[in-house]
Design a protein around this motif. Sequence first.
Motif, short mmCIF file in Angstrom:
data_model
loop_
_atom_site.label_atom_id
_atom_site.label_comp_id
_atom_site.label_asym_id
_atom_site.label_seq_id
_atom_site.Cartn_x
_atom_site.Cartn_y
_atom_site.Cartn_z
N LEU A 103 36.22 26.33 -26.37
CA LEU A 103 35.17 26.12 -27.37
C LEU A 103 34.10 25.16 -26.84
CD1 LEU A 103 37.35 25.93 -30.59
CD2 LEU A 103 36.01 27.84 -29.76
N ASP A 104 34.54 24.10 -26.18
CA ASP A 104 33.58 23.15 -25.59
C ASP A 104 32.69 23.85 -24.58
OD1 ASP A 104 34.57 21.09 -27.11
OD2 ASP A 104 35.83 20.25 -25.51
N LEU A 105 33.26 24.76 -23.81
CA LEU A 105 32.49 25.51 -22.82
C LEU A 105 31.40 26.33 -23.50
CD1 LEU A 105 32.03 26.51 -19.90
CD2 LEU A 105 33.72 28.31 -20.39
N VAL A 106 31.73 26.99 -24.59
CA VAL A 106 30.74 27.80 -25.31
C VAL A 106 29.59 26.93 -25.79
CG1 VAL A 106 30.34 29.15 -27.42
CG2 VAL A 106 32.37 29.59 -26.02
N PHE A 107 29.89 25.78 -26.36
CA PHE A 107 28.83 24.91 -26.86
C PHE A 107 28.00 24.31 -25.73
CE2 PHE A 107 31.56 25.12 -30.60
CZ PHE A 107 30.62 25.40 -31.57
N ARG A 108 28.64 23.94 -24.63
CA ARG A 108 27.89 23.42 -23.47
C ARG A 108 26.96 24.49 -22.91
NH1 ARG A 108 32.83 21.56 -21.64
NH2 ARG A 108 32.71 22.97 -19.86
N LYS A 109 27.46 25.70 -22.79
CA LYS A 109 26.64 26.80 -22.24
C LYS A 109 25.49 27.13 -23.18
CE LYS A 109 27.67 27.82 -18.21
NZ LYS A 109 26.65 27.67 -17.18
N PHE A 110 25.72 27.02 -24.49
CA PHE A 110 24.63 27.29 -25.43
C PHE A 110 23.54 26.24 -25.31
CE2 PHE A 110 22.56 26.98 -29.61
CZ PHE A 110 22.03 28.26 -29.67
N VAL A 111 23.92 24.98 -25.14
CA VAL A 111 22.92 23.92 -24.94
C VAL A 111 22.14 24.19 -23.66
CG1 VAL A 111 22.64 21.46 -24.40
CG2 VAL A 111 24.15 22.17 -26.26
N GLU A 112 22.83 24.64 -22.64
CA GLU A 112 22.18 24.92 -21.35
C GLU A 112 21.29 26.16 -21.40
OE1 GLU A 112 23.65 26.64 -17.08
OE2 GLU A 112 24.95 25.16 -18.05
N LEU A 113 21.78 27.25 -21.97
CA LEU A 113 21.08 28.53 -21.91
C LEU A 113 20.19 28.80 -23.13
CD1 LEU A 113 24.02 30.67 -20.50
CD2 LEU A 113 22.10 29.69 -19.23
N GLN A 114 20.45 28.11 -24.25
CA GLN A 114 19.62 28.20 -25.47
C GLN A 114 19.58 29.58 -26.12
OE1 GLN A 114 17.73 25.46 -26.91
NE2 GLN A 114 19.24 24.45 -25.64
N SER A 115 20.56 30.44 -25.84
CA SER A 115 20.56 31.77 -26.41
C SER A 115 21.99 32.29 -26.50
CB SER A 115 19.73 32.71 -25.53
OG SER A 115 20.03 34.05 -25.76
N ILE A 116 22.33 32.84 -27.66
CA ILE A 116 23.66 33.40 -27.83
C ILE A 116 23.86 34.56 -26.87
CG2 ILE A 116 25.21 34.60 -29.43
CD1 ILE A 116 23.88 33.02 -31.70
N ARG A 117 22.83 35.38 -26.74
CA ARG A 117 22.93 36.53 -25.83
C ARG A 117 23.17 36.10 -24.40
NH1 ARG A 117 19.89 39.74 -22.55
NH2 ARG A 117 20.39 41.95 -22.58
N GLN A 118 22.48 35.06 -23.96
CA GLN A 118 22.65 34.58 -22.59
C GLN A 118 24.05 33.99 -22.39
OE1 GLN A 118 20.61 35.07 -19.97
NE2 GLN A 118 19.49 36.31 -21.45
N VAL A 119 24.56 33.31 -23.39
CA VAL A 119 25.93 32.78 -23.32
C VAL A 119 26.91 33.93 -23.21
CG1 VAL A 119 27.73 31.49 -24.55
CG2 VAL A 119 25.38 30.65 -24.56
N LEU A 120 26.70 34.96 -24.03
CA LEU A 120 27.58 36.13 -23.99
C LEU A 120 27.55 36.78 -22.61
CD1 LEU A 120 29.40 38.25 -25.32
CD2 LEU A 120 27.33 39.44 -26.07
N LEU A 121 26.36 37.00 -22.08
CA LEU A 121 26.26 37.63 -20.75
C LEU A 121 26.94 36.78 -19.69
CD1 LEU A 121 22.59 38.97 -20.90
CD2 LEU A 121 24.73 40.28 -21.10
N TRP A 122 26.79 35.46 -19.76
CA TRP A 122 27.42 34.59 -18.78
C TRP A 122 28.95 34.66 -18.89
CZ3 TRP A 122 30.63 30.32 -18.92
CH2 TRP A 122 30.80 29.65 -17.70
N LEU A 123 29.47 34.62 -20.14
CA LEU A 123 30.91 34.70 -20.33
C LEU A 123 31.47 36.03 -19.83
CD1 LEU A 123 31.20 33.15 -23.92
CD2 LEU A 123 32.04 32.13 -21.78
N LEU A 124 30.75 37.11 -20.08
CA LEU A 124 31.19 38.43 -19.61
C LEU A 124 31.15 38.51 -18.09
CD1 LEU A 124 29.46 40.74 -22.25
CD2 LEU A 124 31.88 40.10 -22.13
N GLN A 125 30.10 37.95 -17.50
CA GLN A 125 29.97 37.96 -16.04
C GLN A 125 31.09 37.17 -15.38
OE1 GLN A 125 26.16 36.51 -14.69
NE2 GLN A 125 26.98 35.95 -12.69
#
Length: 163
Positions: free
Chosen positions: A89-111
């Motif tokens: 969960l912390d990773l998701v929130f950190r990535k959202f702060v970094e990428l500023q987009s739910i879609r970008q977080v999703l793409l990063w997690l899938l990648q």
Amino acid sequence: MLEFCGLVGTLIIDEDGVYDSRSINDRLLLGMKGTMSELELSVIRQRSVEAVKQKARRGEHFTTVAVGYVKTKDDRIEKNPDVRVREALDLVFRKFVELQSIRQVLLWLLQEKIALPFAVGGSHDPKIEWRTPSYTTLNHMLTNPVYAGAYVFGRRSRTVGRR
């Protein structure tokens, strides 16, 4: 219903007596009993809704618990003791702060092929399954006030109407 019973000459029996549906006095009495029963049901419904609202005002009403939290035996919620769940969960929130987009977080997690925790079962003892994330899951996670430390009840209203 009483009208129909009167047409066919039906006797109506309850715990208080026997009523002739053709007699105006009996029909009046049955109508009053029906009205009183309907009023009682309305009062019970109002009391139960108010009880839920009171519990919510105290911050104790939880229908479901967000992933990453568990419901204790005394009906409080606490962070899940599983470190892997908290770190995901912390990773998701950190990535959202970094990428500023739910879609970008999703793409990063899938990648990166990172699975996220998903609660299955009751709110007292949910089992955690690890699943491929979806946009809906991330959106719910990132907009849920519980993760910000806030308790919210009644964000969505429901109006009951007749069709």
